[in-house]
Scaffold this motif. Structure first.
Motif, PDB file in Angstrom:
ATOM      1  N   ALA A 135     -39.253  -7.172 -12.824  1.00 43.69           N
ATOM      2  CA  ALA A 135     -39.371  -7.149 -14.290  1.00 43.69           C
ATOM      3  C   ALA A 135     -38.297  -6.342 -14.825  1.00 43.69           C
ATOM      4  N   LEU A 136     -38.281  -5.049 -14.746  1.00 42.01           N
ATOM      5  CA  LEU A 136     -37.662  -4.113 -15.335  1.00 42.01           C
ATOM      6  C   LEU A 136     -36.216  -3.946 -15.069  1.00 42.01           C
ATOM      7  N   MET A 137     -35.811  -4.126 -13.834  1.00 43.99           N
ATOM      8  CA  MET A 137     -34.261  -3.915 -13.343  1.00 43.99           C
ATOM      9  C   MET A 137     -33.227  -4.986 -14.395  1.00 43.99           C
ATOM     10  N   PRO A 138     -34.050  -6.124 -14.701  1.00 41.18           N
ATOM     11  CA  PRO A 138     -33.129  -6.998 -15.452  1.00 41.18           C
ATOM     12  C   PRO A 138     -32.870  -6.563 -16.802  1.00 41.18           C
ATOM     13  N   GLY A 139     -33.955  -5.945 -17.200  1.00 41.79           N
ATOM     14  CA  GLY A 139     -33.515  -5.373 -18.768  1.00 41.79           C
ATOM     15  C   GLY A 139     -32.826  -4.105 -18.605  1.00 41.79           C
ATOM     16  N   ALA A 140     -32.792  -3.330 -17.566  1.00 44.18           N
ATOM     17  CA  ALA A 140     -32.096  -2.051 -17.684  1.00 44.18           C
ATOM     18  C   ALA A 140     -30.631  -2.809 -17.496  1.00 44.18           C
ATOM     19  N   ILE A 141     -30.201  -3.633 -16.755  1.00 41.60           N
ATOM     20  CA  ILE A 141     -28.934  -4.135 -16.547  1.00 41.60           C
ATOM     21  C   ILE A 141     -28.390  -4.757 -18.188  1.00 41.60           C
ATOM     22  N   ALA A 142     -29.405  -5.528 -18.695  1.00 39.02           N
ATOM     23  CA  ALA A 142     -29.035  -6.221 -19.969  1.00 39.02           C
ATOM     24  C   ALA A 142     -28.731  -4.891 -21.272  1.00 39.02           C
ATOM     25  N   ALA A 143     -29.414  -3.864 -20.927  1.00 44.92           N
ATOM     26  CA  ALA A 143     -29.217  -2.778 -21.776  1.00 44.92           C
ATOM     27  C   ALA A 143     -27.918  -2.128 -21.691  1.00 44.92           C
ATOM     28  N   MET A 144     -27.426  -1.965 -20.411  1.00 46.57           N
ATOM     29  CA  MET A 144     -26.150  -1.186 -20.043  1.00 46.57           C
ATOM     30  C   MET A 144     -25.054  -2.406 -20.398  1.00 46.57           C
ATOM     31  N   GLU A 145     -25.248  -3.268 -20.282  1.00 44.92           N
ATOM     32  CA  GLU A 145     -24.137  -4.353 -20.389  1.00 44.92           C
ATOM     33  C   GLU A 145     -23.826  -4.344 -22.056  1.00 44.92           C
ATOM     34  N   GLN A 146     -24.924  -3.905 -22.963  1.00 44.76           N
ATOM     35  CA  GLN A 146     -24.688  -3.962 -24.105  1.00 44.76           C
ATOM     36  C   GLN A 146     -24.116  -2.650 -24.658  1.00 44.76           C
ATOM     37  N   LEU A 147     -24.445  -1.453 -23.953  1.00 45.11           N
ATOM     38  CA  LEU A 147     -23.724  -0.290 -24.225  1.00 45.11           C
ATOM     39  C   LEU A 147     -22.146  -0.309 -23.611  1.00 45.11           C
ATOM     40  N   HIS A 148     -21.917  -0.896 -22.645  1.00 44.88           N
ATOM     41  CA  HIS A 148     -20.515  -1.504 -22.247  1.00 44.88           C
ATOM     42  C   HIS A 148     -19.776  -1.988 -23.178  1.00 44.88           C
ATOM     43  N   GLU A 149     -20.438  -2.975 -23.987  1.00 47.67           N
ATOM     44  CA  GLU A 149     -19.918  -3.716 -25.073  1.00 47.67           C
ATOM     45  C   GLU A 149     -19.354  -3.035 -26.140  1.00 47.67           C
ATOM     46  N   TRP A 150     -20.494  -2.060 -26.455  1.00 53.45           N
ATOM     47  CA  TRP A 150     -20.260  -1.114 -27.907  1.00 53.45           C
ATOM     48  C   TRP A 150     -19.327  -0.068 -27.495  1.00 53.45           C
ATOM     49  N   THR A 151     -19.592   0.621 -26.423  1.00 50.92           N
ATOM     50  CA  THR A 151     -18.942   1.783 -25.692  1.00 50.92           C
ATOM     51  C   THR A 151     -19.529   3.188 -26.172  1.00 50.92           C
ATOM     52  N   PRO A 152     -19.993   3.964 -25.312  1.00 50.10           N
ATOM     53  CA  PRO A 152     -20.465   5.197 -25.936  1.00 50.10           C
ATOM     54  C   PRO A 152     -19.581   6.093 -27.120  1.00 50.10           C
ATOM     55  N   LYS A 153     -18.406   5.987 -26.755  1.00 50.15           N
ATOM     56  CA  LYS A 153     -17.389   6.418 -27.630  1.00 50.15           C
ATOM     57  C   LYS A 153     -17.514   5.999 -29.082  1.00 50.15           C
ATOM     58  N   ALA A 154     -17.647   4.647 -29.306  1.00 49.54           N
ATOM     59  CA  ALA A 154     -17.819   4.011 -30.559  1.00 49.54           C
ATOM     60  C   ALA A 154     -19.204   4.200 -31.094  1.00 49.54           C
ATOM     61  N   ILE A 155     -20.121   4.449 -30.366  1.00 47.86           N
ATOM     62  CA  ILE A 155     -21.520   4.849 -30.618  1.00 47.86           C
ATOM     63  C   ILE A 155     -21.577   5.992 -31.247  1.00 47.86           C
ATOM     64  N   ALA A 156     -20.950   6.968 -30.500  1.00 48.50           N
ATOM     65  CA  ALA A 156     -20.878   8.369 -30.915  1.00 48.50           C
ATOM     66  C   ALA A 156     -20.188   8.499 -32.292  1.00 48.50           C
ATOM     67  N   GLU A 157     -19.301   8.018 -32.544  1.00 46.70           N
ATOM     68  CA  GLU A 157     -18.406   7.974 -33.732  1.00 46.70           C
ATOM     69  C   GLU A 157     -19.396   7.126 -35.052  1.00 46.70           C
ATOM     70  N   THR A 158     -19.958   6.325 -34.600  1.00 43.66           N
ATOM     71  CA  THR A 158     -20.550   5.711 -35.547  1.00 43.66           C
ATOM     72  C   THR A 158     -21.909   6.355 -36.228  1.00 43.66           C
ATOM     73  N   LEU A 159     -22.462   6.940 -35.235  1.00 40.23           N
ATOM     74  CA  LEU A 159     -23.988   7.570 -35.251  1.00 40.23           C
ATOM     75  C   LEU A 159     -23.581   8.994 -35.920  1.00 40.23           C
ATOM     76  N   GLY A 160     -22.324   9.595 -35.477  1.00 38.54           N
ATOM     77  CA  GLY A 160     -21.874  10.901 -36.201  1.00 38.54           C
ATOM     78  C   GLY A 160     -21.465  10.650 -37.876  1.00 38.54           C
ATOM     79  N   ALA A 161     -21.107   9.548 -38.133  1.00 38.71           N
ATOM     80  CA  ALA A 161     -20.867   9.391 -39.599  1.00 38.71           C
ATOM     81  C   ALA A 161     -22.249   9.209 -40.303  1.00 38.71           C
ATOM     82  N   LYS A 162     -23.291   8.730 -39.733  1.00 36.76           N
ATOM     83  CA  LYS A 162     -24.514   8.324 -40.250  1.00 36.76           C
ATOM     84  C   LYS A 162     -25.130   9.654 -40.224  1.00 36.76           C
ATOM     85  N   THR A 163     -25.242  10.630 -39.262  1.00 41.47           N
ATOM     86  CA  THR A 163     -26.051  11.539 -39.100  1.00 41.47           C
ATOM     87  C   THR A 163     -25.355  12.761 -40.335  1.00 41.47           C
TER      88      THR A 163
END
Length: 377
Positions: A270-298
């Motif tokens: 049940a849970l492993m497919p959810g973990a896969i879907a979540a990481m696929e989304q992170l790869h699409e966004w990329t941690p670098k872009a997430i950090a830059e976006t959230l850095g501006a907000k904080t």
């Protein structure tokens, strides 16, 4: 910079959830993956032996890609404490040696080291924070020939104060000491590379910044430690695990690499497919872009909060995705409940009010946060 992704989450317009450091919400994509996984378990005749391994192998690879490792370097664990216990079981510690932790560090990365030190006649040394928020200098100054292990994070979980893990790792190697990391409060929202930091063990629970299910996590193990002793003696970690017809031919050989450290029942249909879907989304966004976006907000939130008399670590010494706000005296009594009553969700950890947004937050959420603070202050 990434545009607001609120449409991907079940996030009401009148609710400001600025508390990802507490628990990251599941996206609609992840919820659907978990639903499909649970539905498959309702019809177990559709589950074939390969299904016990194929999805987990995919998840292992996605996690490895996040940190610059290989699939063989990754084990599946249920919690950060499991990874810390695994590291404690396998790292050497002699009488009189020291384990370094930080003041007010998350308990899962403290309790196991206390027990290890007690059993070996060693000492847990708790490092206090510098007035200028420079944890890195404090850690580097504490490392000496007595240091056996430093158990750390990338940023402190109470206020987001950042640690230069590349510098710390290099110094630890000079004295032949180990680095063990709990990256639950950063991985997914902050770029990280095992090639740069070179930790001995690193663990991350998936339910915060990885935006994955609860009770699923992943552990990186440096190749030097991949022949160690696991916490469990599971049939699934043995070399013949995929041959269901011959499981009674008991073997001592383990699966390759870090797989020997996998938790039992790691397949988790049940849970492993959810973990896969979540990481696929992170790869699409990329941690670098997430950090830059959230850095501006904080940074925006910190600037507005400063006008109300609240302070925070300077941008240069805190993680971009993580903001700890301090009050002139101490946080008001019932702050979390009073904010929640106004549909604003934050945390208080230690003396800091944590404001930890993600890509689902918009300008209205920030305005709601400030209105709620003005009403309370």
């Amino acid at each position: 910079m990434i545009a607001c992704q609120r449409h991907l989450f079940d996030m009401p317009d009148d609710r400001a959830y600025l508390n990802c450091a507490y628990m990251g919400p599941l996206s609609r994509r992840v919820v659907e993956a978990v639903r499909r996984g649970a539905a498959r378990k309702a019809q177990p005749w559709t589950v074939v032996p390969d299904d016990f391994f194929t999805e987990t192998d995919k998840a292992r690879g996605l996690f490895a890609e996040l940190i610059g490792a290989t699939s063989d370097d990754v084990a599946v664990v249920p919690a950060a404490s499991y990874g810390i216990a695994t590291a404690a079981r396998n790292l050497p510690l002699a009488k009189g040696q020291r384990i370094l932790v930080l003041k007010d560090q998350f308990p899962s990365n403290v309790y196991g080291w206390r027990e290890m030190a007690k059993a070996n006649g060693a000492e847990v040394v708790t490092l206090g924070k510098a007035q200028d928020d420079d944890w890195t200098r404090v850690i580097l100054d504490a490392i000496d020939d007595r240091t056996a292990i430093a158990a750390l994070a990338n940023n402190h979980w109470t206020d987001g104060s950042l640690i230069d893990l590349v510098a710390v790792g290099a110094r630890l190697r000079e004295v032949d000491a180990a680095l063990v990391l709990d990256l639950t409060q950063s991985l997914g929202a902050l770029p990280f590379s095992v090639k740069d930091v070179r930790p001995d063990f690193m663990v991350c629970a998936a339910y915060k910044w990885m935006l994955g299910p609860y009770s699923i996590g992943f552990m990186y193990v440096d190749p030097n430690w991949q022949d160690g002793e696991p916490l469990e003696q599971s049939w699934m970690t043995r070399s013949n695990a995929r041959d269901f017809a011959n499981l009674l031919n008991y073997v001592d050989d383990m699966q390759p690499g870090a797989r020997r450290y996998d938790m039992g029942e790691f397949s988790n249909f049940a849970l492993m497919p959810g973990a896969i879907a979540a990481m696929e989304q992170l790869h699409e966004w990329t941690p670098k872009a997430i950090a830059e976006t959230l850095g501006a907000k904080t940074r925006d939130i910190a600037a507005q909060a400063a006008m109300l008399g609240l302070t925070s670590p300077p941008d240069s010494s805190r993680a971009p995705h993580f903001l700890g706000l301090s009050f002139p005296d101490k946080p008001p009594a019932n702050l979390v409940a009073d904010m929640a009553a106004q549909q604003v969700h934050i945390s208080v950890r230690g003396t800091s009010m944590r404001v930890t947004p993600h890509l689902y937050n918009n300008d209205d959420d920030v305005a709601r946060l400030m209105d709620a603070l003005r009403a309370i202050l």
